[in-house]
Structure formats: C-alpha cells, structure tokens
Design an enzyme around this catalytic site. Structure first.
Site, PDB file in Angstrom:
ATOM      1  N   PHE A  73      45.013  22.923  39.269  1.00 37.14           N
ATOM      2  CA  PHE A  73      43.654  23.440  39.506  1.00 37.14           C
ATOM      3  C   PHE A  73      43.021  24.522  40.365  1.00 37.14           C
ATOM      4  CE2 PHE A  73      45.581  18.467  38.545  1.00 37.14           C
ATOM      5  CZ  PHE A  73      44.959  19.204  37.332  1.00 37.14           C
ATOM      6  N   ALA A  75      42.459  27.145  40.254  1.00 39.07           N
ATOM      7  CA  ALA A  75      42.120  28.390  39.744  1.00 39.07           C
ATOM      8  C   ALA A  75      40.532  29.467  39.562  1.00 39.07           C
ATOM      9  CB  ALA A  75      42.346  28.989  37.937  1.00 39.07           C
ATOM     10  N   TYR A  76      39.645  30.274  39.979  1.00 37.59           N
ATOM     11  CA  TYR A  76      38.196  30.850  39.906  1.00 37.59           C
ATOM     12  C   TYR A  76      38.067  30.510  38.414  1.00 37.59           C
ATOM     13  CZ  TYR A  76      38.765  31.668  45.204  1.00 37.59           C
ATOM     14  OH  TYR A  76      38.905  31.992  46.435  1.00 37.59           O
ATOM     15  N   TYR A 141      39.319  36.331  33.713  1.00 41.91           N
ATOM     16  CA  TYR A 141      39.091  34.920  33.590  1.00 41.91           C
ATOM     17  C   TYR A 141      40.738  34.923  32.610  1.00 41.91           C
ATOM     18  CZ  TYR A 141      39.542  29.773  33.484  1.00 41.91           C
ATOM     19  OH  TYR A 141      39.551  28.265  33.056  1.00 41.91           O
ATOM     20  N   ASN A 170      35.440  21.751  26.930  1.00 41.68           N
ATOM     21  CA  ASN A 170      34.788  21.741  27.595  1.00 41.68           C
ATOM     22  C   ASN A 170      35.110  20.540  28.291  1.00 41.68           C
ATOM     23  OD1 ASN A 170      32.902  23.565  25.720  1.00 41.68           O
ATOM     24  ND2 ASN A 170      32.015  24.024  27.587  1.00 41.68           N
ATOM     25  N   LEU A 190      27.388  23.085  30.701  1.00 42.32           N
ATOM     26  CA  LEU A 190      25.719  22.187  30.062  1.00 42.32           C
ATOM     27  C   LEU A 190      25.202  20.763  30.694  1.00 42.32           C
ATOM     28  CD1 LEU A 190      23.529  23.340  28.260  1.00 42.32           C
ATOM     29  CD2 LEU A 190      25.005  22.368  27.119  1.00 42.32           C
ATOM     30  N   THR A 206      17.407  26.677  29.315  1.00 44.15           N
ATOM     31  CA  THR A 206      17.446  27.638  28.245  1.00 44.15           C
ATOM     32  C   THR A 206      18.063  27.179  27.039  1.00 44.15           C
ATOM     33  OG1 THR A 206      16.289  29.269  30.151  1.00 44.15           O
ATOM     34  CG2 THR A 206      17.298  30.053  27.665  1.00 44.15           C
ATOM     35  N   ARG A 221      30.088  22.900  21.073  1.00 52.92           N
ATOM     36  CA  ARG A 221      31.123  23.305  21.437  1.00 52.92           C
ATOM     37  C   ARG A 221      32.168  22.078  21.615  1.00 52.92           C
ATOM     38  NH1 ARG A 221      30.384  27.297  21.224  1.00 52.92           N
ATOM     39  NH2 ARG A 221      29.569  29.135  22.305  1.00 52.92           N
ATOM     40  N   ARG A 282      23.168  35.518  23.644  1.00 53.19           N
ATOM     41  CA  ARG A 282      24.128  35.869  25.115  1.00 53.19           C
ATOM     42  C   ARG A 282      25.304  36.142  24.000  1.00 53.19           C
ATOM     43  NH1 ARG A 282      24.744  30.612  29.335  1.00 53.19           N
ATOM     44  NH2 ARG A 282      25.754  30.170  26.655  1.00 53.19           N
TER      45      ARG A 282
END
Length: 329
Positions: A73, A75-76, A141, A170, A190, A206, A221, A282
């Site tokens: 577990f 990872a960046y 990533y 998520n 979020l 936002t 999501r 975005r």
C-alpha cells in the site's frame, strides 16, 4: 498468516492491518512514515520504520518474522504531482517494487497482494468498468501502477509468484469506532474536504463544473468504504495457494454519487451547511467513473457493508469530530 503490510501506517494500509487481526492473521508493518502515521498502528503490532527499497531490511523482516504474504500500500498517489515530477513516481511506485519482488524471490516469499487503481484504465471505453477493458493510463501515477501489474504477471510466469491486484475506485470513510481515519497532507479526497468546509477548517468547496451529462450536472464517482476494501484484500488469500496465480479485481460499489450528492450527505449527517462555489471544469475529469465489481463478489464472496454514501460519511464524520487535527489531535 504472517503478513507484511508495506505502507501499513497509511490510510488504507492501517485499516487493513485492523481487518487482518480481526480475521485471525498476524500483521507486521513496514512504513517510512512519509505519509503514514505511527499512531494509526496499534502499539502491539510489530512495526518497522523503513523503506521498501531497502533490500537488507526486507531480508531481515522476511526471515525474522517468517512472512508468508506481502501486501503493498506504499505508492505515491497524487495524480497532479505525478505529472510534474514523474521520476519520483517511477522510483517509488515501480523501481522500489522491483527491489521488493527480488527480495521476496530470494527469501522464498511467493504471495503478494497489490493495491492498484482504476487510473490504469484512463478514460474508460464504457461504464461500468469491468476488468477486461483496455488499460490506457493518462498520467504517470496510473502508468506506474499498470507497469507493476505487468511486472507481476511476468514474475508469475517466470518465478511462480501468486498475486492479486485490486483496482480501487474512491476509497472513503473511516473505522467504525472513529479511532483511525483519513489524514492526508495535502488532502485531495472529496469527503474530508467537504467536511472541513462544513466545519470551517477550510474555505468553500469548489465544484468543478455543473454542466456534465449527469443527472445533476456534477461529476459521478464510485465511493467505497475503506473497511470494505480491506476485507476484499483478505478474502483473496485462499486463492493464492497455487504458484503462478494472477488475479485482477475492481473494487467499488457500482453505484456512483455526484459531487452534489456527497455535499448533501455531509450536510445531512453533520447538520452543518457546506459553503461552496462553482468553478470551471478541470482538464481530464471524466463525467463519470464507476466499477463493475461482479467478479470480486462472485469469486471472493465479497460483500459490501457500506452500500450508501450516507453510511460512509457517518464514519468519516465520527473520525473528524474525534480528531479535528488528524493524528496530531
């Protein structure tokens, strides 16, 4: 089973350590505490402060703790940073896993459970996302995770490594008792961001775009509780007894929630108003991403306990109330 949990002081790793104990296994944690928190791991758990790229340390742990299986577990996971600093991600997320797998091979440890990501799919061909869709990551990533998946398949064929790779959507929520939870710096997820906005710990949330082709115009999501994720990782153990086993599973609820629905759930659970502003879309945000986890349910008997966003938010809110400063509270 003696299980080395690399990154076991991080958000998902620490919850998995708890679930391992509940399932009767013996977890051992290796974490360099760059993003993990020592307080997230109970004092009685054997803990090594070190790096997964340290071959000598890995050899010591494998032999001393008689490790049967490794869970990764570590990872960046900041997508934007992976774009601006890709070498950091290829070093930690891929190159150090090469060292880990070599150390496992040298020590005769042949079972591996890998924390992968839905980011390996890039922009999916269809929804919901199934494991057989093509994988075309759109950022470093996701690419590093896919590269490790490829390496694992090669090691399964060449060395008899047995592994399972879980592609999350998520991860969200916190332990039911509110004692461990989500504490990232910087925070990008979020639900904790919305909670912080509701409590005044940050400014308005936002909403990036309200004109997507979704029921309320905001992105959809798939939020899956961190304990549900952890239970799936443990359920796969019995599938890894045959050398060369290679398994891939999506982990999500299959029922996506919009940004507006998450905000509404936080307001309902907390009784607070979430200040918000409308921003532009975005770049790179798909309108919807959600999983088909039929394979995990059918093959692993995986059952999702937290089936709705409110239940997930309730656990996150309990953690944030108890620990307003995270693990520094």
């Amino acid at each position: 089973m003696n299980t080395l949990v690399i990154g076991g002081a991080g958000y998902i790793g620490s919850h998995c350590v708890r679930q391992l104990e509940l399932a009767g296994h013996t977890p051992v944690v290796l974490d360099n505490l760059v993003f993990g928190h020592r307080k997230a791991v109970a004092p009685h758990i054997k803990f090594y402060d070190g790096n997964l790229g340290d071959a000598a340390l890995l050899k010591e742990i494998f032999e001393k703790e008689k490790i049967d299986l490794v869970m990764h577990f570590a990872a960046y996971a900041y997508v934007g940073e992976s774009v601006t600093d890709p070498l950091k991600y290829y070093d930690n997320n891929f190159a150090k896993v090469v060292t880990l797998l070599q150390a496992m091979k040298d020590s005769g440890v042949s079972k591996f459970v890998f924390s992968s990501t839905c980011a390996t799919y890039g922009v999916p061909e269809k929804l919901p996302i199934t494991e057989d869709l093509s994988q075309s990551p759109i950022n470093p990533y996701g690419q590093t995770k896919l590269d490790v998946e490829t390496m694992l398949k090669d090691c399964a064929r060449a060395h008899g490594l047995s592994f399972a790779a879980f592609r999350y959507f998520n991860a969200a929520g916190a332990a039911e008792d509110g004692t461990i939870g989500e504490a990232h710096d910087p925070e990008t997820h979020l639900i904790p961001l919305v909670i912080d906005a509701a409590t005044g710990r940050r400014g308005p949330i936002t909403i990036f775009g309200t004109d997507y082709p979704t029921p309320d115009g905001t992105c959809l999501r798939d939020y899956v509780h961190v304990d549900d994720l952890s239970r799936a990782h443990i359920a796969v153990f019995e599938k890894l007894d045959t050398p060369g086993t290679a398994l891939f599973y999506n982990l999500g609820t299959g029922t996506p929630q919009s940004v507006n629905e998450v905000i509404s759930a936080v307001e309902e659970v907390t009784g607070l108003t979430v200040p918000k502003v409308i921003g532009e879309r975005r770049a790179g945000d798909p309108p919807a991403l959600y999983a088909d986890s039929t394979k995990a349910r059918e093959e692993l008997g995986w059952e999702i306990k937290y089936t709705d966003i409110r239940g997930i938010v309730e656990t996150a809110w309990k953690w944030h109330k108890n620990h307003p400063e995270g693990y520094n509270s």
